[in-house]
Structure formats: C-alpha cells, structure tokens
Design a protein around this motif. Structure first.
Motif, PDB file in Angstrom:
ATOM      1  N   VAL A  34     -38.385 -34.457  24.341  1.00  0.00           N
ATOM      2  CA  VAL A  34     -37.987 -33.264  25.093  1.00  0.00           C
ATOM      3  C   VAL A  34     -38.128 -32.083  24.142  1.00  0.00           C
ATOM      4  N   TRP A  35     -38.989 -31.127  24.502  1.00  0.00           N
ATOM      5  CA  TRP A  35     -39.277 -29.969  23.652  1.00  0.00           C
ATOM      6  C   TRP A  35     -38.848 -28.720  24.408  1.00  0.00           C
ATOM      7  N   THR A  36     -37.899 -27.977  23.842  1.00  0.00           N
ATOM      8  CA  THR A  36     -37.406 -26.761  24.475  1.00  0.00           C
ATOM      9  C   THR A  36     -37.740 -25.569  23.597  1.00  0.00           C
ATOM     10  N   ASN A  37     -38.573 -24.680  24.140  1.00  0.00           N
ATOM     11  CA  ASN A  37     -38.937 -23.451  23.437  1.00  0.00           C
ATOM     12  C   ASN A  37     -38.025 -22.315  23.853  1.00  0.00           C
ATOM     13  N   ASP A  38     -37.733 -21.466  22.901  1.00  0.00           N
ATOM     14  CA  ASP A  38     -36.926 -20.275  23.112  1.00  0.00           C
ATOM     15  C   ASP A  38     -37.478 -19.458  24.280  1.00  0.00           C
ATOM     16  N   GLU A  39     -36.608 -18.736  24.934  1.00  0.00           N
ATOM     17  CA  GLU A  39     -37.006 -17.902  26.076  1.00  0.00           C
ATOM     18  C   GLU A  39     -38.026 -16.834  25.696  1.00  0.00           C
ATOM     19  N   ALA A  40     -38.135 -16.493  24.413  1.00  0.00           N
ATOM     20  CA  ALA A  40     -39.085 -15.478  23.963  1.00  0.00           C
ATOM     21  C   ALA A  40     -40.473 -16.059  23.704  1.00  0.00           C
ATOM     22  N   ALA A  41     -40.679 -17.334  23.981  1.00  0.00           N
ATOM     23  CA  ALA A  41     -41.949 -17.996  23.665  1.00  0.00           C
ATOM     24  C   ALA A  41     -43.029 -17.761  24.711  1.00  0.00           C
ATOM     25  N   GLY A  42     -42.870 -16.755  25.533  1.00  0.00           N
ATOM     26  CA  GLY A  42     -43.903 -16.409  26.504  1.00  0.00           C
ATOM     27  C   GLY A  42     -44.227 -17.569  27.422  1.00  0.00           C
ATOM     28  N   PRO A  43     -45.519 -17.859  27.596  1.00  0.00           N
ATOM     29  CA  PRO A  43     -45.916 -18.918  28.535  1.00  0.00           C
ATOM     30  C   PRO A  43     -45.505 -20.320  28.096  1.00  0.00           C
ATOM     31  N   MET A  44     -45.067 -20.484  26.859  1.00  0.00           N
ATOM     32  CA  MET A  44     -44.628 -21.796  26.379  1.00  0.00           C
ATOM     33  C   MET A  44     -43.120 -21.989  26.492  1.00  0.00           C
ATOM     34  N   SER A  45     -42.381 -20.971  26.951  1.00  0.00           N
ATOM     35  CA  SER A  45     -40.924 -21.074  27.005  1.00  0.00           C
ATOM     36  C   SER A  45     -40.489 -22.141  28.002  1.00  0.00           C
ATOM     37  N   GLY A  46     -39.269 -22.592  27.816  1.00  0.00           N
ATOM     38  CA  GLY A  46     -38.717 -23.591  28.709  1.00  0.00           C
ATOM     39  C   GLY A  46     -38.741 -24.980  28.108  1.00  0.00           C
ATOM     40  N   THR A  47     -38.371 -25.958  28.940  1.00  0.00           N
ATOM     41  CA  THR A  47     -38.256 -27.344  28.499  1.00  0.00           C
ATOM     42  C   THR A  47     -39.434 -28.159  29.012  1.00  0.00           C
ATOM     43  N   HIS A  48     -40.005 -28.946  28.109  1.00  0.00           N
ATOM     44  CA  HIS A  48     -41.178 -29.779  28.398  1.00  0.00           C
ATOM     45  C   HIS A  48     -40.786 -31.222  28.072  1.00  0.00           C
ATOM     46  N   ARG A  49     -40.928 -32.117  29.058  1.00  0.00           N
ATOM     47  CA  ARG A  49     -40.453 -33.496  28.914  1.00  0.00           C
ATOM     48  C   ARG A  49     -41.613 -34.483  28.908  1.00  0.00           C
ATOM     49  N   GLY A  50     -41.657 -35.318  27.864  1.00  0.00           N
ATOM     50  CA  GLY A  50     -42.685 -36.343  27.750  1.00  0.00           C
ATOM     51  C   GLY A  50     -43.889 -35.857  26.954  1.00  0.00           C
ATOM     52  N   ILE A  51     -44.619 -36.805  26.392  1.00  0.00           N
ATOM     53  CA  ILE A  51     -45.757 -36.463  25.529  1.00  0.00           C
ATOM     54  C   ILE A  51     -46.797 -35.636  26.270  1.00  0.00           C
ATOM     55  N   ASP A  52     -47.134 -36.008  27.504  1.00  0.00           N
ATOM     56  CA  ASP A  52     -48.166 -35.272  28.228  1.00  0.00           C
ATOM     57  C   ASP A  52     -47.779 -33.811  28.426  1.00  0.00           C
ATOM     58  N   ALA A  53     -46.528 -33.570  28.812  1.00  0.00           N
ATOM     59  CA  ALA A  53     -46.068 -32.196  29.016  1.00  0.00           C
ATOM     60  C   ALA A  53     -46.057 -31.420  27.703  1.00  0.00           C
ATOM     61  N   VAL A  54     -45.656 -32.069  26.621  1.00  0.00           N
ATOM     62  CA  VAL A  54     -45.630 -31.404  25.314  1.00  0.00           C
ATOM     63  C   VAL A  54     -47.046 -31.071  24.868  1.00  0.00           C
ATOM     64  N   LEU A  55     -47.979 -32.003  25.034  1.00  0.00           N
ATOM     65  CA  LEU A  55     -49.366 -31.731  24.649  1.00  0.00           C
ATOM     66  C   LEU A  55     -49.968 -30.616  25.490  1.00  0.00           C
ATOM     67  N   THR A  56     -49.643 -30.585  26.765  1.00  0.00           N
ATOM     68  CA  THR A  56     -50.117 -29.498  27.632  1.00  0.00           C
ATOM     69  C   THR A  56     -49.561 -28.164  27.147  1.00  0.00           C
ATOM     70  N   MET A  57     -48.275 -28.122  26.818  1.00  0.00           N
ATOM     71  CA  MET A  57     -47.654 -26.895  26.321  1.00  0.00           C
ATOM     72  C   MET A  57     -48.292 -26.457  25.010  1.00  0.00           C
ATOM     73  N   LEU A  58     -48.490 -27.387  24.077  1.00  0.00           N
ATOM     74  CA  LEU A  58     -49.102 -27.031  22.796  1.00  0.00           C
ATOM     75  C   LEU A  58     -50.525 -26.523  22.994  1.00  0.00           C
ATOM     76  N   GLY A  59     -51.263 -27.153  23.896  1.00  0.00           N
ATOM     77  CA  GLY A  59     -52.626 -26.688  24.199  1.00  0.00           C
ATOM     78  C   GLY A  59     -52.630 -25.304  24.813  1.00  0.00           C
ATOM     79  N   SER A  60     -51.685 -25.049  25.730  1.00  0.00           N
ATOM     80  CA  SER A  60     -51.618 -23.716  26.335  1.00  0.00           C
ATOM     81  C   SER A  60     -51.225 -22.673  25.297  1.00  0.00           C
TER      82      SER A  60
END
Length: 135
Positions: A34-60
């Motif tokens: 579970v990866w939660t980025n600060d609200e100031a992280a623009g399009p990556m902000s919020g909580t991302h659950r699971g490897i696929d969601a985290v990889l998608t967030m890192l790619g974005s």
C-alpha cells in the motif's frame, strides 16, 4: 556499529530504478503493498494498493515528470521494520522547475515493503508546479 543492511539495499534499489531496472524494487515489494503519496504529489497523490497499482503510479510519475525526476538522498535511516529516506526531489517540465523536500517512510514485514507513505515538505511550491504544468 555499522549501518543497517537495509541502507545498502535501498541504495542499490534506487540506483537500479533510476537506470530503468525495476526488478530490485519488485523483489522488495510485498504483493499487497500500500503506497500513499502526499496530497501535494499531483497526479500521483492518493493511495495505491498492490504491485500493479504501484507500478502504474510510478510509471505515471515518470511520464508526468517527462523523465527528468531526480532524488538527492540526504539521509537513509533503517531498522528491520522501517526505512526512512530524507531527500530533495527535482525535475523540469515544460520550463517549470520542481524542487521538493520530501520524506519517504517504508514499513517492512518479513523483509518486504508492505507500506510506503510520502510526505512533501514544500506543498505550496508543489501545488504551484502542478497547476502550471497541468494547465
């Protein structure tokens, strides 16, 4: 007393990631991370659950920063259960300079990352940056 072994593991993982090799990171991620980025992280902000969601967030994130993101690590503190990185993040997108002091907190279980929480210390500057590049 020497540094905790996780300091070296994080250094190796980070170097590989910024070379485009995600395998060392994947080896550390728990399937249910579970990866939660600060609200100031623009399009990556919020909580991302699971490897696929985290990889998608890192790619974005790499796309949003147009491949210019760097992270200067000032300090890595580690134990068996936690790793804390204190850093300055920098990028340039469409002529806009991004500089953010950040703290990343990793929680481990059985030598795997189960949770990441990021804290952006320069929220106002980050908001100004994202507003400029997303308009």
């Amino acid at each position: 007393m020497g540094q905790h072994r996780n300091v070296g593991r994080w250094h190796d993982m980070r170097e590989a990631f910024f070379r485009g090799d995600i395998e060392p990171a994947l080896a550390l991620y728990d399937a249910d991370i579970v990866w939660t980025n600060d609200e100031a992280a623009g399009p990556m902000s919020g909580t991302h659950r699971g490897i696929d969601a985290v990889l998608t967030m890192l790619g974005s994130g790499m796309e949003a920063f147009e491949g210019t993101l760097t992270q200067e690590i000032h300090e890595t503190l580690a134990s068996d259960e936690y790793v804390v990185e204190i850093m300055t993040e920098r990028a340039t997108v469409r002529g806009q300079e991004f500089e953010n002091r950040a703290v990343y907190l990793y929680r481990l279980r059985d030598d795997k990352i189960v949770e990441v929480t990021t804290l952006d210390r320069d929220r106002a500057k980050a908001a100004t940056f994202w507003a400029a590049v997303q308009s």
